[in-house]
Motif scaffolding. Structure first.
Motif, mmCIF file in Angstrom:
data_model
loop_
_atom_site.group_PDB
_atom_site.id
_atom_site.type_symbol
_atom_site.label_atom_id
_atom_site.label_comp_id
_atom_site.label_asym_id
_atom_site.label_seq_id
_atom_site.Cartn_x
_atom_site.Cartn_y
_atom_site.Cartn_z
ATOM 1 N N VAL A 243 0.990 -1.165 -0.026
ATOM 2 C CA VAL A 243 -0.070 -0.037 0.032
ATOM 3 C C VAL A 243 0.906 1.305 -0.166
ATOM 4 C CG1 VAL A 243 -1.604 1.353 1.143
ATOM 5 C CG2 VAL A 243 -1.741 -1.022 1.237
ATOM 6 N N LEU A 244 1.740 1.369 0.929
ATOM 7 C CA LEU A 244 2.570 2.504 1.177
ATOM 8 C C LEU A 244 3.721 2.642 -0.165
ATOM 9 C CD1 LEU A 244 2.883 3.102 4.921
ATOM 10 C CD2 LEU A 244 1.362 4.102 3.397
ATOM 11 N N THR A 245 4.125 1.476 -0.412
ATOM 12 C CA THR A 245 5.341 1.716 -1.273
ATOM 13 C C THR A 245 4.929 1.104 -2.720
ATOM 14 O OG1 THR A 245 6.310 -0.833 -1.038
ATOM 15 C CG2 THR A 245 6.742 0.962 0.528
ATOM 16 N N GLN A 246 3.745 0.834 -2.838
ATOM 17 C CA GLN A 246 3.251 0.386 -4.128
ATOM 18 C C GLN A 246 4.011 -0.698 -4.914
ATOM 19 O OE1 GLN A 246 -0.124 1.819 -5.889
ATOM 20 N NE2 GLN A 246 0.005 1.681 -3.533
ATOM 21 N N ALA A 247 4.640 -1.727 -3.824
ATOM 22 C CA ALA A 247 5.603 -2.971 -4.627
ATOM 23 C C ALA A 247 4.504 -3.855 -5.335
ATOM 24 C CB ALA A 247 6.372 -3.576 -3.422
ATOM 25 N N SER A 248 4.913 -4.616 -6.135
ATOM 26 C CA SER A 248 4.404 -5.618 -6.908
ATOM 27 C C SER A 248 3.887 -6.709 -5.902
ATOM 28 C CB SER A 248 5.106 -5.974 -7.873
ATOM 29 O OG SER A 248 5.286 -5.123 -8.912
ATOM 30 N N TRP A 249 2.968 -7.138 -6.117
ATOM 31 C CA TRP A 249 2.314 -8.294 -5.078
ATOM 32 C C TRP A 249 3.550 -9.561 -5.437
ATOM 33 C CZ3 TRP A 249 -3.530 -8.380 -6.548
ATOM 34 C CH2 TRP A 249 -3.975 -7.353 -6.417
ATOM 35 N N ASP A 250 3.397 -10.202 -4.156
ATOM 36 C CA ASP A 250 4.246 -11.596 -4.352
ATOM 37 C C ASP A 250 3.639 -12.457 -3.566
ATOM 38 O OD1 ASP A 250 4.936 -11.071 -1.593
ATOM 39 O OD2 ASP A 250 6.663 -9.654 -2.074
ATOM 40 N N ASP A 251 4.341 -13.555 -3.275
ATOM 41 C CA ASP A 251 3.519 -14.886 -2.732
ATOM 42 C C ASP A 251 3.728 -14.810 -1.236
ATOM 43 O OD1 ASP A 251 6.097 -15.568 -2.956
ATOM 44 O OD2 ASP A 251 5.347 -17.853 -3.568
ATOM 45 N N THR A 252 4.328 -13.817 -0.531
ATOM 46 C CA THR A 252 4.978 -14.190 0.786
ATOM 47 C C THR A 252 3.604 -13.849 1.816
ATOM 48 O OG1 THR A 252 5.026 -11.578 1.019
ATOM 49 C CG2 THR A 252 7.022 -12.973 0.590
ATOM 50 N N VAL A 253 3.673 -14.724 3.000
ATOM 51 C CA VAL A 253 2.471 -14.642 3.852
ATOM 52 C C VAL A 253 2.942 -14.089 5.097
ATOM 53 C CG1 VAL A 253 0.755 -15.786 5.054
ATOM 54 C CG2 VAL A 253 1.338 -16.251 2.878
ATOM 55 N N GLY A 254 2.487 -12.828 5.700
ATOM 56 C CA GLY A 254 3.307 -12.330 6.894
ATOM 57 C C GLY A 254 2.293 -12.203 8.033
ATOM 58 N N ASN A 255 1.358 -12.960 7.925
ATOM 59 C CA ASN A 255 0.145 -12.853 9.076
ATOM 60 C C ASN A 255 0.905 -13.075 10.580
ATOM 61 O OD1 ASN A 255 -1.626 -12.840 6.943
ATOM 62 N ND2 ASN A 255 -2.374 -14.953 7.234
ATOM 63 N N THR A 256 0.522 -11.998 11.315
ATOM 64 C CA THR A 256 1.087 -12.049 12.659
ATOM 65 C C THR A 256 0.242 -11.339 13.362
ATOM 66 O OG1 THR A 256 3.205 -11.240 11.573
ATOM 67 C CG2 THR A 256 3.112 -10.885 13.874
ATOM 68 N N ASP A 257 0.268 -11.766 14.827
ATOM 69 C CA ASP A 257 -0.448 -11.393 15.864
ATOM 70 C C ASP A 257 -0.504 -9.884 16.339
ATOM 71 O OD1 ASP A 257 -1.687 -14.082 16.282
ATOM 72 O OD2 ASP A 257 -1.488 -13.828 18.459
ATOM 73 N N PHE A 258 -1.506 -9.261 16.612
ATOM 74 C CA PHE A 258 -1.256 -7.861 17.194
ATOM 75 C C PHE A 258 -0.564 -8.013 18.531
ATOM 76 C CE2 PHE A 258 -5.698 -7.321 15.246
ATOM 77 C CZ PHE A 258 -5.227 -6.905 14.397
ATOM 78 N N PRO A 259 0.622 -7.211 18.704
ATOM 79 C CA PRO A 259 1.523 -7.365 19.923
ATOM 80 C C PRO A 259 0.742 -6.664 20.992
ATOM 81 C CG PRO A 259 2.110 -5.721 18.724
ATOM 82 C CD PRO A 259 1.034 -6.257 17.968
#
Length: 480
Positions: A228-244
């Motif tokens: 969203v902020l850097t407008q990078a191309s989509w990739d297949d990474t998954v970064g799902n992380t708990d709210f700390p």
């Protein structure tokens, strides 16, 4: 992919143009807040220009689209499909007498607009028994908050032909009577602009539908700024992380922060997170960020609400000192450092999400915006945090893949493969939240540890203790 990226940039530019016009045309008022805690829960972070939704429209949406609310909300739904008919259906903390849940700000910019702040994802809702009213822990992880479900509801509403003046105005006037001038403004301006803004936001977040669901209490913490902020191309990474949890951040000075050590100081976390709510770095941005850092520096968790066996806890304290303190005591030799994935063995997906090239892109954006304290770096591993309010941090590990402390002290191969997260009743014996049974299934989200980013392996420290030793260690952890 290039064509899609160009369309996303076009949408983003159009939204920014409309926002600037709004800034030029409409006035802003100060908020009347009772004190620092009230400010944390309901204060504006300055996102009204880019991300603000007119309050009358926002509160009318659940009434106009009850079918969409039911289909996108997982929290509080019962087997017969009944449940909360407002934003509580997304697991949000709502104090009696307040117009909106904790984490939502109402501030005038032309009209009263709703934006979110840090408390939305950092307020823990919990109950000791199913028949008790919910309690709130300010600054704790919002393990019940179904942020993705809320976004999907708003986006589906904007796609629906009922999102029109002819349908929305009668619903708005049930809550907020309008004069002829206001009716005309809503029909000609606010309703169409709000719908357009939500369609733009949906386009910016379309990538999340191609990845495993977040579930309550989580988001894709670094793909969000990357795409969203850097407008990078989509990739297949998954970064799902708990709210700390955000408790006593002042004690994290000199530590790496974020789950993967993507920031070297707390100021960078607060600056980039504030930017992520839609706030732009001017008009009091630095003052709000600095206030947040001061407020969170000594915000403490609530004490464990049940009895604690002091003798057993003392034995557990000795076990903690010998088995855990090096990484999790306030002054531990490795506390605040990133433990390499190869050593800790936890699911590696999050670490792959934000690499050096992504950090460079993000740092160029924040530098261009004049945000000197916002520098990020590639994920380093998983940060060993000082333990505070451990009894409210479930589910455990960076991705929330282990439901209780008892499960965490169990060999990874024997941990639950499937459980339900997002139910708010405490399991004071195993220490965590109730994650199985009819109530957890009715109110929670089915979490499958076999999906990408959801792995529950690793962090096998303490799994070799005897059963009595594990019981003593858990008793001590209740006191932190």
């Amino acid at each position: 992919m290039r064509q899609r990226s160009g369309m996303r940039s076009l949408w983003f530019g159009l939204a920014l143009l409309l926002a600037v016009l709004g800034w030029l045309l409409f006035r802003s008022d100060r908020q009347d807040l009772a004190g620092d805690l009230d400010r944390f829960k309901y204060g504006s972070l300055g996102g009204e220009l880019v991300a603000g939704i007119p309050y009358p429209i926002f509160v009318a949406l659940p009434q106009v689209f009850p079918d969409l609310l039911a289909s996108h909300a997982r929290q509080g739904r019962r087997a017969d499909g009944s449940g909360p008919a407002d934003y509580r259906a997304f697991g949000l903390a709502w104090e009696s007498g307040r117009p909106l849940p904790i984490g939502f700000s109402i501030k005038r910019l032309g009209v009263e607009r709703v934006t979110v702040n840090c408390a939305l994802c950092h307020t823990t809702v919990y109950r000791l028994t199913p028949d008790q009213p919910p309690r709130h822990a300010d600054g704790g992880p919002g393990h019940t908050v179904d942020l993705q479900g809320l976004l999907r509801f708003l986006f589906a509403s904007a796609r629906d032909p009922r999102f029109s003046a002819s349908i929305l105005l009668p619903a708005i006037e049930q809550q907020s009577p309008l004069d002829w001038h206001e009716r005309a403004m809503y029909a000609a301006l606010w309703i169409p602009l709000t719908r357009l803004a939500l369609r733009v936001a949906e386009d910016q977040l379309a990538w999340m539908e191609q990845k495993p669901a977040w579930g309550p209490g989580r988001d894709d913490a670094f793909n969000l700024p990357k795409y969203v902020l850097t407008q990078a191309s989509w990739d297949d990474t998954v970064g799902n992380t708990d709210f700390p949890a955000l408790w006593r951040l002042g004690e994290r000075s000199g530590h790496l922060v974020h789950a993967g050590g993507e920031a070297r100081k707390v100021a960078a976390v607060i600056a980039t997170s504030t930017l992520g709510t839609g706030a732009l770095p001017f008009g009091g941005f630095d003052a709000r960020r600095q206030w947040l850092e001061r407020f969170l520096s000594d915000l403490a968790p609530p004490p464990f609400p049940g009895p604690v066996d002091s003798a057993l806890a003392a034995h557990g304290g000795a076990l903690f000192a010998s088995h855990c303190a090096v990484c999790h005591a306030r002054d531990g030799a490795r506390t605040g450092q990133a433990i390499p994935v190869e050593e800790i063995g936890s699911d590696a997906e999050h670490v792959s999400t934000f690499q050096a090239k992504d950090a460079r892109r993000m740092n160029r954006v924040t530098a261009m915006l004049g945000m000197d304290d916002a520098e990020l770096q590639a994920a380093q591993g998983y940060v060993a945090r000082p333990l505070l309010g451990v009894w409210l941090l479930a589910p455990y590990l960076h991705n929330g893949s282990v439901p209780t402390l008892d499960d965490l002290l169990t060999a990874p191969s024997q941990r639950p493969v499937l459980f339900y997260r997002g139910y708010d009743v405490l399991d004071t014996d195993k220490v965590g939240f109730v994650a199985s049974g009819a109530d957890a299934q009715a109110h929670g989200f089915r979490f499958d540890t076999r999906l990408r980013g959801n792995g529950n392996a690793g962090h096998d420290y303490g799994t070799g203790l005897t059963a009595p030793e594990k019981r003593a260690l858990i008793e001590f952890l209740k006191t932190l």
